[in-house]
Scaffold this motif. Sequence first.
Motif, PDB file in Angstrom:
ATOM      1  N   THR A   1       0.741  -1.040  -0.124  1.00  0.00           N
ATOM      2  CA  THR A   1      -0.029  -0.078   0.118  1.00  0.00           C
ATOM      3  C   THR A   1       1.016   1.085  -0.042  1.00  0.00           C
ATOM      4  OG1 THR A   1       0.067   0.129   2.351  1.00  0.00           O
ATOM      5  CG2 THR A   1      -1.764  -1.217   1.234  1.00  0.00           C
ATOM      6  N   ALA A   2       0.228   2.193  -0.193  1.00  0.00           N
ATOM      7  CA  ALA A   2       1.028   3.565  -0.105  1.00  0.00           C
ATOM      8  C   ALA A   2       1.445   3.747   1.312  1.00  0.00           C
ATOM      9  CB  ALA A   2       0.201   4.754  -0.455  1.00  0.00           C
ATOM     10  N   ASP A   3       0.924   3.366   2.377  1.00  0.00           N
ATOM     11  CA  ASP A   3       1.417   3.482   3.741  1.00  0.00           C
ATOM     12  C   ASP A   3       2.796   2.510   3.717  1.00  0.00           C
ATOM     13  OD1 ASP A   3      -0.203   5.356   4.428  1.00  0.00           O
ATOM     14  OD2 ASP A   3      -1.332   3.674   5.502  1.00  0.00           O
ATOM     15  N   HIS A   4       2.838   1.492   3.017  1.00  0.00           N
ATOM     16  CA  HIS A   4       3.889   0.467   3.314  1.00  0.00           C
ATOM     17  C   HIS A   4       5.103   0.943   2.582  1.00  0.00           C
ATOM     18  CE1 HIS A   4       0.790  -2.814   3.920  1.00  0.00           C
ATOM     19  NE2 HIS A   4       1.762  -2.843   4.915  1.00  0.00           N
ATOM     20  N   ARG A   5       4.642   1.592   1.187  1.00  0.00           N
ATOM     21  CA  ARG A   5       5.931   2.259   0.264  1.00  0.00           C
ATOM     22  C   ARG A   5       6.535   3.128   1.194  1.00  0.00           C
ATOM     23  NH1 ARG A   5       2.672   0.636  -3.560  1.00  0.00           N
ATOM     24  NH2 ARG A   5       1.397   2.641  -3.708  1.00  0.00           N
ATOM     25  N   GLU A   6       5.540   4.282   1.691  1.00  0.00           N
ATOM     26  CA  GLU A   6       6.510   5.156   2.640  1.00  0.00           C
ATOM     27  C   GLU A   6       6.993   5.030   3.724  1.00  0.00           C
ATOM     28  OE1 GLU A   6       7.597   9.020   3.027  1.00  0.00           O
ATOM     29  OE2 GLU A   6       6.373   8.345   1.389  1.00  0.00           O
ATOM     30  N   ALA A   7       6.613   3.800   4.446  1.00  0.00           N
ATOM     31  CA  ALA A   7       7.343   3.541   5.492  1.00  0.00           C
ATOM     32  C   ALA A   7       8.873   2.702   5.166  1.00  0.00           C
ATOM     33  CB  ALA A   7       6.648   2.298   6.220  1.00  0.00           C
TER      34      ALA A   7
END
Length: 82
Positions: free
Chosen positions: A8-14
Motif C-alpha cells: 500500500t502507499a503506507d507500506h511504500r512510504e514506511a
Amino acid sequence: MSGAVPATADHREALWGLLRELDASGESQFPAGFDRTATRERFGALVARTDAEFGCSSLDEQDVQSGSDGVQGVTRRATSAS
C-alpha cells in the motif's frame, strides 16, 4: 499468482523512510563493527580453498571496485585443472 500482498502507499512510504534512515546513519554500505581487513583475509582464504577443491586457479581481485566501495570479485583464469 505468487501470493504476495501488494504494498500500500503506507507500506511504500514506511519503506522509503527506513531506507532514508539507514542511508543517513552511514551503515547502509557496511554494518557497525565491519572489519574490512579481516573480511579481505577471509575472502582470500575462501578463494584459496575453492581453488584447491576444484583444482583451478582464480585471480582474487579484491581491489577492483565498481559503483560502490569494497566490491570484491574473483575472475576465473582457467576453466580446466592446471
